[in-house]
Design an enzyme around this catalytic site. Structure first.
Site, PDB file in Angstrom:
ATOM      1  N   ASP A  47       0.843  -1.200   0.000  1.00 36.68           N
ATOM      2  CA  ASP A  47       0.000   0.000   0.000  1.00 36.68           C
ATOM      3  C   ASP A  47       0.883   1.258   0.000  1.00 36.68           C
ATOM      4  O   ASP A  47       0.380   2.376  -0.050  1.00 36.68           O
ATOM      5  CB  ASP A  47      -1.019  -0.004   1.145  1.00 36.68           C
ATOM      6  CG  ASP A  47      -0.387  -0.079   2.522  1.00 36.68           C
ATOM      7  OD1 ASP A  47       0.851  -0.198   2.612  1.00 36.68           O
ATOM      8  OD2 ASP A  47      -1.142  -0.015   3.523  1.00 36.68           O
ATOM      9  N   SER A  48       2.209   1.056  -0.014  1.00 34.23           N
ATOM     10  CA  SER A  48       3.141   2.158  -0.278  1.00 34.23           C
ATOM     11  C   SER A  48       2.826   2.790  -1.630  1.00 34.23           C
ATOM     12  O   SER A  48       3.309   3.885  -1.918  1.00 34.23           O
ATOM     13  CB  SER A  48       4.594   1.659  -0.264  1.00 34.23           C
ATOM     14  OG  SER A  48       4.757   0.549  -1.130  1.00 34.23           O
ATOM     15  N   ASP A  86      -0.826  -6.254   0.057  1.00 31.33           N
ATOM     16  CA  ASP A  86      -1.174  -5.584   1.317  1.00 31.33           C
ATOM     17  C   ASP A  86      -2.680  -5.428   1.441  1.00 31.33           C
ATOM     18  O   ASP A  86      -3.345  -4.990   0.492  1.00 31.33           O
ATOM     19  CB  ASP A  86      -0.574  -4.166   1.339  1.00 31.33           C
ATOM     20  CG  ASP A  86       0.712  -4.092   2.133  1.00 31.33           C
ATOM     21  OD1 ASP A  86       0.985  -5.001   2.939  1.00 31.33           O
ATOM     22  OD2 ASP A  86       1.444  -3.099   1.955  1.00 31.33           O
ATOM     23  N   LYS A 116      -0.795  -9.422   3.225  1.00 29.72           N
ATOM     24  CA  LYS A 116      -0.006  -8.916   4.351  1.00 29.72           C
ATOM     25  C   LYS A 116      -0.872  -7.940   5.134  1.00 29.72           C
ATOM     26  O   LYS A 116      -1.605  -7.146   4.540  1.00 29.72           O
ATOM     27  CB  LYS A 116       1.268  -8.214   3.858  1.00 29.72           C
ATOM     28  CG  LYS A 116       2.097  -7.565   4.986  1.00 29.72           C
ATOM     29  CD  LYS A 116       3.498  -7.208   4.535  1.00 29.72           C
ATOM     30  CE  LYS A 116       3.638  -5.908   3.819  1.00 29.72           C
ATOM     31  NZ  LYS A 116       3.173  -4.707   4.550  1.00 29.72           N
ATOM     32  N   GLU A 118      -0.866  -5.491   9.044  1.00 23.93           N
ATOM     33  CA  GLU A 118       0.019  -4.898  10.047  1.00 23.93           C
ATOM     34  C   GLU A 118      -0.466  -5.158  11.475  1.00 23.93           C
ATOM     35  O   GLU A 118      -1.664  -5.184  11.734  1.00 23.93           O
ATOM     36  CB  GLU A 118       0.104  -3.378   9.817  1.00 23.93           C
ATOM     37  CG  GLU A 118       0.658  -3.016   8.449  1.00 23.93           C
ATOM     38  CD  GLU A 118       0.715  -1.508   8.212  1.00 23.93           C
ATOM     39  OE1 GLU A 118       0.368  -0.721   9.125  1.00 23.93           O
ATOM     40  OE2 GLU A 118       1.104  -1.112   7.098  1.00 23.93           O
ATOM     41  N   GLU A 186       9.905  -3.661  10.228  1.00 25.73           N
ATOM     42  CA  GLU A 186      10.231  -2.350   9.642  1.00 25.73           C
ATOM     43  C   GLU A 186      10.727  -1.378  10.713  1.00 25.73           C
ATOM     44  O   GLU A 186      10.099  -1.224  11.768  1.00 25.73           O
ATOM     45  CB  GLU A 186       8.985  -1.778   8.937  1.00 25.73           C
ATOM     46  CG  GLU A 186       9.261  -0.408   8.306  1.00 25.73           C
ATOM     47  CD  GLU A 186       8.241   0.027   7.262  1.00 25.73           C
ATOM     48  OE1 GLU A 186       7.265  -0.711   7.017  1.00 25.73           O
ATOM     49  OE2 GLU A 186       8.429   1.119   6.697  1.00 25.73           O
TER      50      GLU A 186
HETATM   51  O1  KIV Z   1       3.686  -1.050   1.552  1.00 21.80           O
HETATM   52  C1  KIV Z   1       4.846  -1.474   1.446  1.00 21.80           C
HETATM   53  O2  KIV Z   1       5.537  -1.283   0.431  1.00 21.80           O
HETATM   54  C2  KIV Z   1       5.405  -2.223   2.570  1.00 21.80           C
HETATM   55  C3  KIV Z   1       6.875  -2.468   2.587  1.00 21.80           C
HETATM   56  C4  KIV Z   1       7.583  -1.241   3.000  1.00 21.80           C
HETATM   57  C5  KIV Z   1       7.230  -3.623   3.439  1.00 21.80           C
HETATM   58  O3  KIV Z   1       4.691  -2.585   3.463  1.00 21.80           O
END
Ligand code: KIV
Length: 268
Positions: A47-48, A86, A116, A118, A186
Site C-alpha cells: 500500500d506504499s 497488502d 499482508k 500490520e 520495519e
Molecule cells: O507497503 C509497502 O511497500 C510495505 C513495505 C515497506 C514492506 O509494506
C-alpha cells in the site's frame, strides 16, 4: 499465471536461517515483469503505492479496490515470485469477518498467493488466525507499521527501549502462533530485529531493520532512485533511474525542438 517453479510459502519456510529472501514491491505489469525476471523471491503490492504512485502523504487513503486494481496488473507481469498483496487501512482493523471477506476478495480477484497485514496485538493475531484458517497465507508486519503512522507519531524507529523490544518479541510470537508464514520487520534497531528473528521459526523480512533478518524488502522506486526526495538512512539506491529518465526526456525534447527527431531512420 504462474510457472511451474513458482515460489511458494513452503520455499519461504525452508529458507529460515538460510539463503536470504528477497522481496521487492511492484505496482504495475511493466515493472512486475522486470522485478520477476530479476529473480526475486516475492513481489509485494504494497500500500506504499499511496505514497510512491498516488503521491499521498501516507498509506491511509489507499482503498481495497485500488489495491486489487494494481494487484491484477502486477499478476500479469509476475510468473515466478510469490505474490503478496497488502490489505489496506480499514479492511481488517474493525473485525476478523471484514478481514476474511477482504482477504478472500484479494485472493479471488487477483490470483495472489498471500496477503499482508500490520500489527501483532492479541486481537490482530486472532484476525490472522481466522484468515489463515480459511486457507489464505498471511505475512505479518511489525515495528513501524505505516497504517498507524499518526498513532506512532511519525515514521520512527520502534523497539528502542526494553519495553518496546519486549512488545515486538511478544507480537512476533503471537503472529507465529496464529499461523503467519513470515513477518516484515520495519524500522527497528538491528540488534532487536536479530533477536526477534531468532525468537521465531518463521522467516522475517527486514526494511530498516539491519542485516539479522532472514530477508530484505525494498520499495522499487526507492531502490531504483526514482524517488529523489526520499532518503532515509536504511535506503540504498542501486540505480539513479530518476536522473536517467530526466536526461532521456530532455534529449527527446531538445531533438524535437531542434528538428533532429524524427530523422530519416525514424520515419516511414
Ligand atoms: O507497503 C509497502 O511497500 C510495505 C513495505 C515497506 C514492506 O509494506
Amino acid at each position: 499465471m504462474t510457472d511451474e517453479k513458482a515460489v511458494t510459502i513452503r520455499d519461504f519456510a525452508a529458507r529460515k536461517g538460510g539463503e536470504k529472501l528477497v522481496m521487492v514491491t511492484a505496482y504495475d505489469a511493466l515493472f512486475a515483469r522486470i522485478v520477476d525476471e530479476s529473480g526475486v523471491d516475492a513481489i509485494l503490492v504494497g500500500d506504499s503505492l499511496g505514497n510512491v504512485v498516488a503521491g499521498l502523504d501516507s498509506t491511509l487513503g489507499v482503498t481495497l479496490d485500488q489495491m486489487i486494481y494494481h494487484a491484477t496488473m502486477v499478476r500479469r507481469g509476475c510468473r515466478r515470485a510469490l505474490l503478496v498483496i497488502d490489505l489496506p487501512f480499514m479492511t481488517y482493523q474493525v473485525s476478523a469477518e471484514d478481514a476474511m471477506r477482504n482477504a478472500g476478495r484479494v485472493m479471488q480477484e487477483t490470483a495472489a498467493q498471500a496477503v499482508k497485514l500490520e500489527g501483532g496485538s492479541p486481537s490482530r493475531a486472532e484476525t490472522v488466525r481466522r484468515v489463515v484458517e480459511m486457507g489464505v497465507p498471511v505475512m505479518g508486519h511489525l515495528g513501524f507499521t505505516p497504517q498507524s503512522i499518526h498513532a506512532l507519531g511519525g515514521a520512527r524507529v520502534q523497539g528502542r527501549d526494553e519495553a518496546g523490544e519486549r512488545r515486538l518479541l511478544d507480537e512476533a510470537k503471537r503472529l507465529e502462533d496464529a499461523g503467519a508464514f513470515s513477518i516484515v520487520l520495519e524500522l527497528m534497531p538491528a540488534a532487536v530485529a536479530r533477536r526477534v528473528t531468532e525468537s521465531v521459526r518463521i522467516p522475517t523480512i527486514g526494511i530498516g531493520a539491519g542485516p539479522g533478518c532472514d530477508g530484505q524488502v525494498l520499495v522499487l522506486p526507492d531502490l531504483l532512485g526514482l524517488n529523489a526526495g526520499f532518503a532515509p538512512k536504511f535506503l540504498k539506491r542501486y540505480a539513479e533511474l530518476g536522473d536517467a529518465a530526466r536526461a532521456a526526456i530532455r534529449g527527446f525534447a531538445d531533438e524535437t525542438r531542434s528538428g533532429r527527431y524524427p530523422d530519416e531512420a525514424h520515419s516511414f
